[in-house]
Design a protein around this motif. Sequence first.
Motif, short mmCIF file in Angstrom:
data_model
loop_
_atom_site.label_atom_id
_atom_site.label_comp_id
_atom_site.label_asym_id
_atom_site.label_seq_id
_atom_site.Cartn_x
_atom_site.Cartn_y
_atom_site.Cartn_z
N LEU A 41 0.82 -1.21 0.00
CA LEU A 41 0.00 0.00 0.00
C LEU A 41 0.86 1.26 0.00
CD1 LEU A 41 -2.89 -0.95 2.44
CD2 LEU A 41 -3.04 -0.57 -0.02
N LEU A 42 1.93 1.25 0.77
CA LEU A 42 2.83 2.39 0.81
C LEU A 42 3.46 2.63 -0.56
CD1 LEU A 42 4.29 4.58 2.46
CD2 LEU A 42 6.05 2.87 2.98
N LEU A 43 3.90 1.57 -1.20
CA LEU A 43 4.49 1.69 -2.53
C LEU A 43 3.48 2.23 -3.53
CD1 LEU A 43 6.94 1.21 -4.34
CD2 LEU A 43 6.12 -1.11 -4.71
N LEU A 44 2.25 1.73 -3.50
CA LEU A 44 1.21 2.23 -4.40
C LEU A 44 0.94 3.71 -4.15
CD1 LEU A 44 -1.42 -0.64 -4.47
CD2 LEU A 44 -0.13 0.25 -6.40
N TRP A 45 0.87 4.08 -2.88
CA TRP A 45 0.60 5.47 -2.55
C TRP A 45 1.74 6.38 -3.04
CZ3 TRP A 45 2.98 8.91 0.97
CH2 TRP A 45 2.30 10.11 1.15
N LEU A 46 2.98 5.95 -2.83
CA LEU A 46 4.13 6.76 -3.27
C LEU A 46 4.18 6.90 -4.78
CD1 LEU A 46 6.91 5.47 -0.85
CD2 LEU A 46 5.79 7.71 -0.83
N ARG A 47 3.71 5.91 -5.50
CA ARG A 47 3.73 5.97 -6.96
C ARG A 47 2.43 6.54 -7.53
NH1 ARG A 47 5.67 0.71 -9.64
NH2 ARG A 47 6.51 2.15 -11.14
#
Length: 198
Positions: A41-47
């Motif tokens: 989720l963090l990776l998706l949010w950052l991208r």
Amino acid sequence: MTPSPPDPAALSSPSGPRPASGAMGRTERMVLAAVAALLALLLLWLRGGLHPEAPLERLARQSPDLAVALANGRPTLVEFYADWCEACRAMAPAMDRLEQQHRGELDVVLLNVENPRWQAEVERFEVNGIPQLELFDAAGQPVGRSIGARSATELASLTTALLQGEPLPQLPGVGATSRLPASVPAAVATQAGPRSHG
């Protein structure tokens, strides 16, 4: 016959005793799965994956057709933009708020200078830099042009002037539009296009 007690040597291994029922392994797996889900989720949010459509893309997708907007009796704000234009992206949240606040009383139309569909409009409005705003009154008549990025406050003042039928505010890069004569001087005709700057 009574069962014999388990052999203590069978319960241990060279690395030490094993957990009794596998409950520890299940807990570890659940914790690891939760951590992996949070990292994903963090990776998706950052991208930007949690926001599938940025304001610029949403505005462009939902904007009415230019001909319809100019004929429906509402003032119209047309923005010429490009996906790669940082100033256009920076202005997009304020443009999105204006569109939402004045839906039904103001049309916001976005035209991508990279889309061949809008080439005639790019030429008609002599777009040679972006963002470029073309401002129209409720009768669909051009009342002004704004060249360059605009702050939320400047966009709000332009919108207020359009909605109230007042003169445009005195801002750098904003001016009234005028009709050019049929014969345009050669210097104007050879002007650089919106894609010519590096």
